[in-house]
Structure formats: structure tokens, C-alpha cells
Write an enzyme that holds these catalytic residues in place. Structure first.
Site, PDB file in Angstrom:
ATOM      1  N   SER A 145      43.294  28.995   9.318  1.00 21.98           N
ATOM      2  CA  SER A 145      43.224  29.780  10.657  1.00 21.98           C
ATOM      3  C   SER A 145      42.651  28.824  11.218  1.00 21.98           C
ATOM      4  CB  SER A 145      42.896  31.168  10.947  1.00 21.98           C
ATOM      5  OG  SER A 145      43.008  31.705  12.174  1.00 21.98           O
TER       6      SER A 145
ATOM      7  N   TYR B  85      36.445  37.941  10.678  1.00 26.22           N
ATOM      8  CA  TYR B  85      38.025  36.908  10.176  1.00 26.22           C
ATOM      9  C   TYR B  85      37.522  36.121  10.438  1.00 26.22           C
ATOM     10  CZ  TYR B  85      42.733  35.542  10.554  1.00 26.22           C
ATOM     11  OH  TYR B  85      44.171  35.408  10.232  1.00 26.22           O
TER      12      TYR B  85
HETATM   13  N1  NAP Z   1      50.540  35.227  12.314  1.00 27.05           N
HETATM   14  C1  NAP Z   1      49.055  34.577  12.535  1.00 27.05           C
HETATM   15  O1  NAP Z   1      49.005  34.349  13.038  1.00 27.05           O
HETATM   16  C2  NAP Z   1      48.341  34.734  11.489  1.00 27.05           C
HETATM   17  C3  NAP Z   1      47.489  33.294  12.162  1.00 27.05           C
HETATM   18  C4  NAP Z   1      45.724  32.477  11.456  1.00 27.05           C
HETATM   19  C5  NAP Z   1      46.232  32.957   9.714  1.00 27.05           C
HETATM   20  N2  NAP Z   1      47.536  33.842   9.300  1.00 27.05           N
HETATM   21  C6  NAP Z   1      46.540  34.074   7.886  1.00 27.05           C
HETATM   22  O2  NAP Z   1      48.509  34.111   7.158  1.00 27.05           O
HETATM   23  C7  NAP Z   1      48.566  34.863   5.792  1.00 27.05           C
HETATM   24  C8  NAP Z   1      49.372  35.441   6.409  1.00 27.05           C
HETATM   25  O3  NAP Z   1      49.006  36.817   7.155  1.00 27.05           O
HETATM   26  P1  NAP Z   1      50.534  37.290   8.291  1.00 27.05           P
HETATM   27  O4  NAP Z   1      50.565  37.329   9.685  1.00 27.05           O
HETATM   28  O5  NAP Z   1      52.470  37.061   7.621  1.00 27.05           O
HETATM   29  O6  NAP Z   1      50.167  39.141   8.240  1.00 27.05           O
HETATM   30  P2  NAP Z   1      50.938  40.164   7.552  1.00 27.05           P
HETATM   31  O7  NAP Z   1      52.128  39.682   7.667  1.00 27.05           O
HETATM   32  O8  NAP Z   1      50.466  41.342   7.462  1.00 27.05           O
HETATM   33  O9  NAP Z   1      51.037  39.771   5.509  1.00 27.05           O
HETATM   34  C9  NAP Z   1      49.972  39.834   5.147  1.00 27.05           C
HETATM   35  C10 NAP Z   1      50.287  39.464   3.877  1.00 27.05           C
HETATM   36  O10 NAP Z   1      49.423  39.929   2.831  1.00 27.05           O
HETATM   37  C11 NAP Z   1      49.345  40.821   2.623  1.00 27.05           C
HETATM   38  N3  NAP Z   1      47.812  41.810   1.381  1.00 27.05           N
HETATM   39  C12 NAP Z   1      47.127  41.811   2.356  1.00 27.05           C
HETATM   40  N4  NAP Z   1      46.144  42.462   2.099  1.00 27.05           N
HETATM   41  C13 NAP Z   1      46.578  42.944   0.115  1.00 27.05           C
HETATM   42  C14 NAP Z   1      45.961  42.858  -1.216  1.00 27.05           C
HETATM   43  N5  NAP Z   1      44.393  43.602  -0.772  1.00 27.05           N
HETATM   44  N6  NAP Z   1      46.707  42.328  -1.575  1.00 27.05           N
HETATM   45  C15 NAP Z   1      47.604  41.767  -2.038  1.00 27.05           C
HETATM   46  N7  NAP Z   1      48.458  41.198  -0.857  1.00 27.05           N
HETATM   47  C16 NAP Z   1      47.590  41.621   0.247  1.00 27.05           C
HETATM   48  C17 NAP Z   1      50.374  41.752   2.406  1.00 27.05           C
HETATM   49  O11 NAP Z   1      50.775  42.911   0.773  1.00 27.05           O
HETATM   50  P3  NAP Z   1      50.907  44.059   0.643  1.00 27.05           P
HETATM   51  O12 NAP Z   1      50.366  44.592   1.946  1.00 27.05           O
HETATM   52  O13 NAP Z   1      52.223  44.369   0.289  1.00 27.05           O
HETATM   53  O14 NAP Z   1      50.069  43.858  -0.486  1.00 27.05           O
HETATM   54  C18 NAP Z   1      51.478  41.023   3.648  1.00 27.05           C
HETATM   55  O15 NAP Z   1      52.052  40.092   2.809  1.00 27.05           O
HETATM   56  C19 NAP Z   1      46.789  35.345   6.203  1.00 27.05           C
HETATM   57  O16 NAP Z   1      45.908  34.655   5.102  1.00 27.05           O
HETATM   58  C20 NAP Z   1      46.705  35.135   7.839  1.00 27.05           C
HETATM   59  O17 NAP Z   1      45.204  35.883   7.831  1.00 27.05           O
HETATM   60  C21 NAP Z   1      48.425  34.308   9.913  1.00 27.05           C
END
Ligand code: NAP
Length: 253
Positions: free
Chosen positions: A143, A157
Site C-alpha cells: 500500500s 495498517y
Molecule cells: N483499495 C485500496 O485503495 C487499497 C490501497 C492499498 C492497498 N490495498 C490492499 O489491496 C488488498 C485488497 O483490498 P481491497 O481494497 O480489494 O479490499 P476488499 O474489497 O475489502 O477486499 C479484501 C479481500 O480480502 C479478503 N480477506 C479479508 N480477510 C480475509 C481472511 N481472513 N481470509 C481470507 N481472505 C480475506 C476478502 O475476502 P473474504 O471476506 O471473502 O474472505 C476480500 O476478498 C488488501 O491487501 C489491501 O490492503 C487496497
């Protein structure tokens, strides 16, 4: 590029960036091993991908990344399904958090366990496969918050995201000159479930899931060592975040 990295395993593939990476990689001809806890969402994504291209192979499995044994079982089962796993994208993550010392150790601990300890388990399981195959592409989703200690709800985080970037960088250091490649992505604000309650007018640089993930896939397919995604404004911003004096940074962000 020497390889197509045909079979791609993505964790946290049920929503947001993981689901969209699955769709965009499938559209480029990759076959997919998708996992998360919400398997009904994985099934819907699989159905959509196969409707667009019946020639694709998509396998789905339930995985809670905080269950260490299950991480190894699921990664090994996918490897058995496909014969080889050519790329693993460690993407599952959580955005919970509270200012440290305000009585919410539970929330900060959950974020630390899911984003760092579980990412270590996924790294172990992925590298076990890659070492046996003597090839593979290891992709870690960090991130932009990894570039500087962050205040309040972001403190834990950001620390986890700096930590996972270092796991990947350590592996790249170890694998230098060997056929296992390592990429670290530093996403800025990309629309997803994680930030759906964030007011887009209050955060600078928020982009749609499709646009943000397009630049993630571009960096992944080029097997870059690391990339801020999308590159603008985040690549120049990373230098500011890392080096600006705190007083200057606080006026900017
Ligand atoms: N969106 C942004 O702006 C942003 C920026 C920087 C970094 N990121 C990173 O990108 C990645 C994806 O995030 P996102 O933004 O797409 O958020 P999101 O839509 O909330 O997706 C998070 C994903 O992680 C899975 N997850 C969470 N806890 C889990 C667990 N205990 N076991 C298995 N799977 C789990 C969820 O699946 P289930 O709930 O179905 O298990 C979901 O598929 C994360 O690592 C986040 O930190 C995102």
C-alpha cells in the site's frame, strides 16, 4: 517476456482489487486459482469469467488466511489441480484500525494478524511451491501507506503494509539472478469494499476499481520489481511521503 505465467493464484479474490485482478487476468488468457472466505462471491466471479470465455479454467476454494493449516492445504491443493502455479498474488487484507492506546487492541491485532502474519503464511506456502518448481512470480500487495508511519486509524495498517513489502524485498534479494521473480505493488486509493465508506471528495486521487486494477495488472504482467499504482500521482508522492519533513507532510496530507 520469457513466460506467460499461465496459472495464477489470487488470495482475497472475492471482492475489490482481487476480484477485478481475476477478471482482467482472465481476459488476458490466464487460468485462475481463486480463494477467500465468501465462496458464493468467488462462484459468481467464476461464472462471469467463464461466460466471457468458456476456454478459461477457474478453480475456487474457501480460505481464511488466518487459519495457517488451511493456507498450506489450499495452496497445495491448487498446485495439484493445475500441475504448476506460475504466479501467486498475496492480496487478502483488512482495513480495520483505531488509534493506538484507545482501547481497540482487538481491531489493531486483527489487522496485524490478517495483513502481516497471514501474509507471511501465504508467502511460506507460495515459496514452497516456487522452490519445488524452481520458477514462479511472487506478487505482494502492499500500500502507499507503507512509505511512512501513518497516524490514528492507519497506524497499524501502514505498519503491516511496510512489513509485507519487506518480506517481498527480502525474497527478491535472496532470489537475485534466479528464476523466481518478486513484485511489490503499492496501490493508492482504488475504489473497493475496503474504502466504500470513504467520502471520495475527501481523499485525493481515488480512482475506479477498473482503472486502478488496470495499472496493477500492467505492472504485474511486466514483472516490475515494484510499482506505485496508478503511477500518477502515487510514484512522485512516494518520494514526498518518504522524505518530506513531517511538518511539510502534515500540511500536504
Ligand atoms: N483499495 C485500496 O485503495 C487499497 C490501497 C492499498 C492497498 N490495498 C490492499 O489491496 C488488498 C485488497 O483490498 P481491497 O481494497 O480489494 O479490499 P476488499 O474489497 O475489502 O477486499 C479484501 C479481500 O480480502 C479478503 N480477506 C479479508 N480477510 C480475509 C481472511 N481472513 N481470509 C481470507 N481472505 C480475506 C476478502 O475476502 P473474504 O471476506 O471473502 O474472505 C476480500 O476478498 C488488501 O491487501 C489491501 O490492503 C487496497
Amino acid at each position: 517476456m520469457a513466460t506467460t505465467r499461465q496459472n495464477v493464484l489470487i488470495t482475497g479474490a472475492s471482492s475489490g482489487l482481487g476480484a477485478e485482478m481475476a477478471r482482467q487476468l482472465a481476459a488476458k488468457g490466464h487460468d485462475l486459482a481463486l480463494c477467500a472466505r465468501r465462496t458464493e462471491k468467488l462462484d459468481t466471479i467464476k461464472t462471469g469469467i467463464l461466460a466471457a470465455d468458456p476456454g478459461r479454467r477457474v478453480e475456487v476454494r474457501a480460505l481464511d488466511v488466518n487459519d495457517d493449516d488451511q493456507v498450506f492445504e489450499v495452496f497445495r491443493a491448487f498446485q495439484k489441480d493445475f500441475g504448476t502455479i506460475d504466479r501467486v498474488i498475496i492480496n487478502a487484507g483488512l482495513g480495520k484500525g483505531a488509534p493506538i492506546g484507545t482501547g481497540r487492541y482487538d481491531a489493531n491485532r486483527e489487522t496485524a494478524m490478517t495483513n502481516f502474519v497471514a501474509a507471511l503464511a501465504q508467502s511460506e506456502a507460495a515459496m514452497e511451491i516456487f522452490r519445488a518448481q524452481e520458477s514462479g512470480h511472487f506478487v505482494m500487495i502492499s500500500s502507499m501507506s507503507a512509505f511512512r508511519g501513518m497516524p490514528k486509524t492507519m497506524t497499524t495498517y501502514a505498519a503491516t503494509k511496510a512489513g509485507v513489502a519487506h518480506i517481498a524485498e527480502g525474497l527478491r534479494n535472496e532470489m537475485y539472478g534466479k528464476p523466481i521473480k518478486v513484485t511489490v505493488l503499492y496501490p493508492g486509493y482504488i475504489a473497493s469494499e475496503m474504502n466504500e465508506r470513504v467520502d471520495p471528495n475527501k481523499v485525493k486521487g481515488m480512482v475506479s476499481t477498473e482503472k486502478g486494477v488496470r495499472s496493477m495488472i500492467d505492472a504485474i504482467e511486466k514483472e516490475k520489481d515494484s510499482a506505485c499504482v496508478p503511477p500518477l500521482p502515487w510514484a512522485p508522492m512516494s518520494v514526498v511521503m518518504k522524505h518530506a519533513p513531517l511538518g511539510v507532510l502534515k500540511r500536504l496530507m
